[in-house]
Scaffold this active site. Structure first.
Site, short mmCIF file in Angstrom:
data_model
loop_
_atom_site.label_atom_id
_atom_site.label_comp_id
_atom_site.label_asym_id
_atom_site.label_seq_id
_atom_site.Cartn_x
_atom_site.Cartn_y
_atom_site.Cartn_z
N CYS A 168 38.34 42.47 36.51
CA CYS A 168 37.92 41.31 35.71
C CYS A 168 36.61 41.59 34.98
O CYS A 168 36.58 42.42 34.09
CB CYS A 168 37.85 40.07 36.61
SG CYS A 168 37.71 38.52 35.70
N HIS B 283 43.70 40.10 38.45
CA HIS B 283 43.20 40.03 39.82
C HIS B 283 44.25 40.56 40.80
O HIS B 283 45.09 39.80 41.29
CB HIS B 283 42.81 38.59 40.18
CG HIS B 283 41.52 38.16 39.59
ND1 HIS B 283 40.35 38.11 40.31
CD2 HIS B 283 41.20 37.77 38.34
CE1 HIS B 283 39.37 37.70 39.54
NE2 HIS B 283 39.86 37.49 38.33
N GLU C 111 43.99 41.28 43.82
CA GLU C 111 43.86 40.71 45.17
C GLU C 111 44.60 39.39 45.30
O GLU C 111 44.74 38.85 46.42
CB GLU C 111 42.38 40.51 45.51
CG GLU C 111 41.74 39.26 44.98
CD GLU C 111 41.47 39.27 43.48
OE1 GLU C 111 41.13 38.21 42.93
OE2 GLU C 111 41.59 40.35 42.85
#
Length: 407
Positions: free
Chosen positions: A290, A374, A376
């Site tokens: 990001c 992202h 995750e």
């Protein structure tokens, strides 16, 4: 001048609308009315929209949303309550960077076995203003046509607002361009992390036998990023956004992680880019997500630009040219790297299939790569979890060369 706002009675049915207790006042003077919940007061920021159907607690505690008012396109938000396990803010001493939340349907009581508090009470504790009863589809259509909007979100239980003052506040807001919001969300001091991912019935685990030493630069890092680094075998030390290259290298890392975060990357880059340049010059394996992706791009001479409406959601298709596979990913960014500005030593690895914007890069002369999305998740699909393994493989490769000291 103060104004009490009340919706009209529908005479033919006898139905009376609820009293207006919240407003969203756009910078162009448009006033949108609704019912307030959460914190009392008013806050000015940028309104964006998120298309995720689940994971609202993770979204509203993502530090990358600092300075923003989140509009959810899914109508039923808050109905499963909130709990302490789903918070993504790593700096628990601070309030969430999110200013407010706009939803369509009124929030009901929690109906989930993991809930420990009502959504309304949770918002109050975190200082976020809520507004319900708005036609969120119309608001999203406006942002798709005109771009994200600067606005004030206001909540007053008595329904009394100084509307001219709110209009002036919205009109005078400087916006995100040029804003360095990282100081609001970064950690104040270094700390270590060993918590791994959550599982039903077991909660979170612990990394007890790490193979790698990773230093994570905190520009607004999410907790699940840290958990997945630990899960991948990393002993993680988190350092403030202002840490120098000398301070980072003194910790003898096998790799460096550049975290997500809010605001304009060019503004944060004033102090972050020189550090990243030094780390890349030392050939430390580096992984960015990001804002970390954008800062790495700036460090190698590429450019970033403000997006029309940004990418916010958990259903974004991205092409990974390193695997020739399409991933569905979670995204949250209002700025993007200009793919055309990447230098010759950088290769574009990922691209959005919505608008063709850059979503990833890797360096061909340095052990470094980064992605805009992202991996995750939290919330979102787990298609990109493999990137954490790619990072450990990069560190394995460097270890075999004896470039960086190991744990």
């Amino acid at each position: 001048m103060t104004t009490e706002t009340t919706e009209l009675t529908t005479q033919d049915t006898g139905w009376v609308a609820r009293k207006v207790t919240a407003l969203l006042v756009l910078a162009d003077g448009t006033v949108l009315e609704g019912e307030g919940f959460g914190a009392i007061g008013d806050k000015v920021g940028e309104v964006c929209f998120n298309t995720a159907m689940t994971g609202y607690e993770e979204i509203l505690t993502d530090p990358s949303y600092a300075g923003q008012i989140v509009t959810f396109t899914f109508p039923h938000i808050g109905n499963v309550g909130a709990n302490d396990e789903d918070i993504e803010t790593s700096n628990l001493a601070s309030e969430s960077g999110v200013l407010g939340v706009v939803v369509h349907a009124s929030v009901t009581g929690p109906s989930n076995f993991r809930a420990t508090s009502r959504f309304d009470d949770w918002l109050k504790r975190r200082g976020m203003i809520g507004l319900s009863g708005l036609d969120t589809r119309a608001l999203v259509a406006l942002m798709r046509d005109k771009g994200v909007q600067n606005a004030v979100i206001a909540h007053a239980e008595d329904g009394v607002f100084d509307i001219p003052a709110l209009k002036a506040k919205a009109a005078n807001y400087a916006g995100m361009v040029g804003a360095d919001l990282v100081p609001e969300v970064t950690t104040a001091q270094r700390f270590d992390w060993d918590e791994t991912v959550w599982s039903l019935g077991n909660g979170f685990g612990r990394q007890e036998s790490p193979r790698y030493k990773v230093v994570a630069i905190d520009y607004g890092i999410k907790r699940n990023i840290l958990r997945l680094l630990a899960e991948a075998g990393c002993a993680v030390t988190v350092v403030p956004s202002t840490a120098t290259a000398d301070e980072i290298m003194a910790l003898k890392p096998d790799g460096v992680f550049l975290s997500n975060g809010p605001g304009d990357p060019a503004a944060t880059g004033d102090y972050a880019v020189p550090v990243i340049k030094d780390l890349l010059e030392l050939k430390v394996p580096t992984f960015g997500i990001c804002l970390g992706h954008q800062l790495m791009a700036l460090a190698i001479g590429a450019k970033t630009e403000k997006m029309h409406q940004g990418h916010h959601g958990a259903n974004h298709p991205v092409m990974d040219y390193t695997t020739d596979k399409v991933e569905i990913v979670s995204m949250n960014h209002g700025f993007a790297v200009s793919g055309a500005s990447l230098p010759a030593n950088a290769r574009e690895t990922h691209k959005s299939l919505f608008d063709g914007s850059n979503c990833g890069l890797e360096l061909i002369d340095r052990p470094a790569f980064s992605v805009q999305h992202h991996p995750e998740a939290s919330p979102g699909p787990r298609d990109s979890h493999y990137l954490f393994k790619r990072f450990t493989e990069l560190m394995d490769g460097n270890k075999s060369l004896g470039v960086i000291a190991s744990v």
